[in-house]
Design a protein around this motif. Structure first.
Motif, short mmCIF file in Angstrom:
data_model
loop_
_atom_site.label_atom_id
_atom_site.label_comp_id
_atom_site.label_asym_id
_atom_site.label_seq_id
_atom_site.Cartn_x
_atom_site.Cartn_y
_atom_site.Cartn_z
N THR A 206 -5.04 21.69 -1.81
CA THR A 206 -6.00 20.79 -2.48
C THR A 206 -7.46 21.13 -2.15
N GLY A 207 -7.67 21.89 -1.08
CA GLY A 207 -9.05 22.18 -0.66
C GLY A 207 -9.72 20.99 0.00
N ALA A 208 -8.95 19.94 0.33
CA ALA A 208 -9.54 18.75 0.97
C ALA A 208 -8.89 18.53 2.33
N SER A 209 -9.61 17.88 3.22
CA SER A 209 -9.08 17.65 4.58
C SER A 209 -8.11 16.47 4.60
N VAL A 210 -7.01 16.65 5.31
CA VAL A 210 -6.06 15.56 5.53
C VAL A 210 -6.56 14.64 6.65
N ALA A 211 -7.43 15.18 7.52
CA ALA A 211 -7.97 14.43 8.67
C ALA A 211 -6.87 13.93 9.59
N LEU A 212 -5.94 14.83 9.90
CA LEU A 212 -4.90 14.51 10.88
C LEU A 212 -5.57 14.37 12.25
N GLN A 213 -5.38 13.25 12.90
CA GLN A 213 -5.97 13.05 14.23
C GLN A 213 -4.88 13.25 15.28
N SER A 214 -5.18 14.09 16.26
CA SER A 214 -4.16 14.43 17.25
C SER A 214 -4.63 14.07 18.65
N THR A 215 -5.17 12.87 18.77
CA THR A 215 -5.75 12.44 20.05
C THR A 215 -4.77 11.62 20.89
N GLY A 216 -3.53 11.44 20.39
CA GLY A 216 -2.53 10.73 21.18
C GLY A 216 -2.59 9.22 21.02
N THR A 217 -1.74 8.56 21.80
CA THR A 217 -1.64 7.09 21.78
C THR A 217 -1.78 6.58 23.20
N LEU A 218 -2.49 5.48 23.35
CA LEU A 218 -2.61 4.83 24.65
C LEU A 218 -1.85 3.51 24.59
N LEU A 219 -0.90 3.33 25.51
CA LEU A 219 -0.18 2.05 25.59
C LEU A 219 -0.85 1.20 26.65
N VAL A 220 -1.12 -0.06 26.34
CA VAL A 220 -1.73 -0.95 27.33
C VAL A 220 -1.02 -2.29 27.31
N ALA A 221 -1.30 -3.10 28.36
CA ALA A 221 -0.65 -4.40 28.48
C ALA A 221 -1.68 -5.42 28.92
N SER A 222 -1.47 -6.68 28.50
CA SER A 222 -2.52 -7.64 28.81
C SER A 222 -2.22 -8.48 30.05
N ASP A 223 -0.96 -8.59 30.47
CA ASP A 223 -0.68 -9.31 31.73
C ASP A 223 0.50 -8.64 32.42
N HIS A 224 0.93 -9.20 33.54
CA HIS A 224 1.94 -8.49 34.33
C HIS A 224 3.29 -8.45 33.62
N ASP A 225 3.62 -9.51 32.88
CA ASP A 225 4.88 -9.47 32.11
C ASP A 225 4.81 -8.38 31.05
N ASP A 226 3.65 -8.28 30.40
CA ASP A 226 3.47 -7.23 29.38
C ASP A 226 3.53 -5.84 30.03
N ALA A 227 2.97 -5.75 31.25
CA ALA A 227 3.00 -4.45 31.95
C ALA A 227 4.44 -4.04 32.22
N ALA A 228 5.31 -5.03 32.46
CA ALA A 228 6.72 -4.70 32.69
C ALA A 228 7.34 -4.11 31.42
N VAL A 229 6.90 -4.61 30.26
CA VAL A 229 7.39 -4.06 28.98
C VAL A 229 6.96 -2.59 28.86
N VAL A 230 5.69 -2.34 29.15
CA VAL A 230 5.17 -0.96 29.06
C VAL A 230 5.90 -0.07 30.06
N GLN A 231 6.16 -0.62 31.25
CA GLN A 231 6.85 0.17 32.27
C GLN A 231 8.28 0.51 31.84
N ARG A 232 8.95 -0.47 31.23
CA ARG A 232 10.32 -0.19 30.75
C ARG A 232 10.30 0.92 29.70
N HIS A 233 9.27 0.88 28.84
CA HIS A 233 9.16 1.91 27.81
C HIS A 233 8.94 3.29 28.46
N THR A 234 8.11 3.31 29.48
CA THR A 234 7.82 4.57 30.15
C THR A 234 9.08 5.10 30.84
#
Ligand code: GLY
Length: 394
Positions: free
Chosen positions: A94-122
């Motif tokens: 197409t001659g146009a940019s797709v603008a694929l961004q490859s900067t990754g994802t940051l997972l964060v949590a707002s309290d300690h229970d949420d941090a446990a969710v993020v930790q389980r995912h990790t």
């Protein structure tokens, strides 16, 4: 732009393929088929207007990973690896940019229970051998200074991308146009004769009579509404259901965030996907409420409350758009991509939360299925025939 030399030579004997559905999955499949030499037509009265219009565009197999969904994860990882080439090919065409961004994802949590969710995912990612980098809150804020200082966990997933699906749809339409593929502004349904699919029948519209269009292969790629397509031997009504998502588009100066941020906020999930032009997409609700595309005050409130807790400056952005669309979810969380058991009839539906991610892999699987070529890896787990009318995957 595509030059005549880039165009595949379409032989008179090349298969004629009708693609029902002009979302990102249908368009990318049509593009792959046309590049493989097929004579393709797409049928959709609102191309790109369904789930692709709402989607945030995360190409995020590791942050979407879940216990018990190893097949989906494997397909997602494979498709994420295809994305950079898919984007480059589309740019070349197409001659146009797709603008694929490859900067990754940051997972964060707002309290300690949420941090446990993020930790389980990790821990899940560790068990699956997938890379993640644990960060303290300060390190996370060094990466993304707009994050609230109150957050209490950070995990960086470096290998994830994002893209603006609306831009990709526009470029796919342009790429199809340059290959001479028509996108016809009407819905259609498969036409069956003598136990095989022989083409499609268009829906009548004002001043537009019903038309029969012959095709050697018909690909049903019409998202959640595919469940209303009656197919012999395949129970799409049982397999596919609508899953409502409400999502917001906000706008400010570019650079508020440089990567996707996904947060658990007092048990609720929210993601913020920044675009290079200053747009920030905040999503999304996940509501099993049937066919309902109303934007609700509660949905918008929930998303904004969570997003502001993660990035306080979100409160200062302009709220540009609130959208609701229906994801095509399936009962086993895997899409149905491939042959249906009725000769000439194929499906590419049920991509759920992963339509953008799974687009390049779907296009490859679909092309192999239409051309009777060897299937790419992972195609087996997407086989639609697990929903054959007499069998049950669950
Ligand atoms: N893939 C994110 C969503 O469906 O909301």
């Amino acid at each position: 732009m595509t030059s005549p030399a880039d165009r595949p030579a379409v032989q008179a004997a090349a298969p004629r393929v009708a693609v029902l559905g002009g979302g990102i999955v249908g368009l990318a499949s049509a593009w792959a088929l046309a590049r493989a030499g097929c004579r393709v037509e797409v049928f959709d009265d609102d191309p790109g207007g369904g789930a692709s219009f709402a989607a945030a565009g995360m190409i995020a197999p590791t942050s979407e990973a879940a216990f018990g969904q190893e097949h989906l994860l494997a397909a997602g990882l494979a498709s994420a690896r295809l994305w950079p080439d898919f984007a480059r090919d589309l740019e070349h065409c197409t001659g146009a940019s797709v603008a694929l961004q490859s900067t990754g994802t940051l997972l964060v949590a707002s309290d300690h229970d949420d941090a446990a969710v993020v930790q389980r995912h990790t821990m899940l990612l560790d068990r699956l051998g997938l890379a993640s980098q644990r960060l303290g809150t300060r390190a996370a804020r060094r990466l993304e200074p707009a994050l609230s200082p109150r957050l209490c966990a950070g995990v960086l997933l470096r290998d994830e991308h994002s893209v603006d699906p609306r831009r990709v749809v526009r470029l796919l339409l342009a790429a199809l146009g340059s290959l001479g593929v028509q996108v016809r502004p009407t819905r259609a349904r498969p036409l069956l004769a003598a136990a095989r699919c022989v083409g499609v029948v268009t829906e009548p519209g004002p001043g537009r009579p019903v038309e029969r269009v012959e095709a050697d292969a018909v690909v049903v790629a019409s998202g959640w509404s595919a469940r209303d397509v009656v197919l012999p031997g395949l129970d799409l009504r049982r397999a596919v259901r609508p899953l409502k998502g409400q999502i917001l588009r906000l706008r400010g100066e570019p650079g508020l965030l440089t990567r996707t941020v996904r947060a658990t906020v007092h048990g609720d999930e929210v993601y913020l996907v920044p675009r290079p032009d200053g747009e920030v997409v905040v999503g999304a609700t996940s509501e099993d409420v049937g066919v309902d595309t109303r934007v609700t005050a509660g949905g918008v409130h929930e998303l904004l409350r969570s997003a502001v807790a993660v990035v306080p400056e979100v409160a200062e952005l302009e709220l540009v758009e609130a959208t609701a669309r229906l994801r095509p979810a399936t009962v086993d969380n895997l899409p149905l991509v491939g042959a249906t058991g009725t000769p000439g009839l194929l499906v590419a539906v049920g991509h759920g939360r992963d339509g953008i991610l799974l687009t390049p892999l779907t296009a490859q699987v679909m092309t192999a299925a239409v051309l009777d070529a060897p299937a790419p890896r992972h195609a087996e787990s997407l086989d639609p025939q697990r929903f054959a009318a007499e069998r049950s995957p669950m």
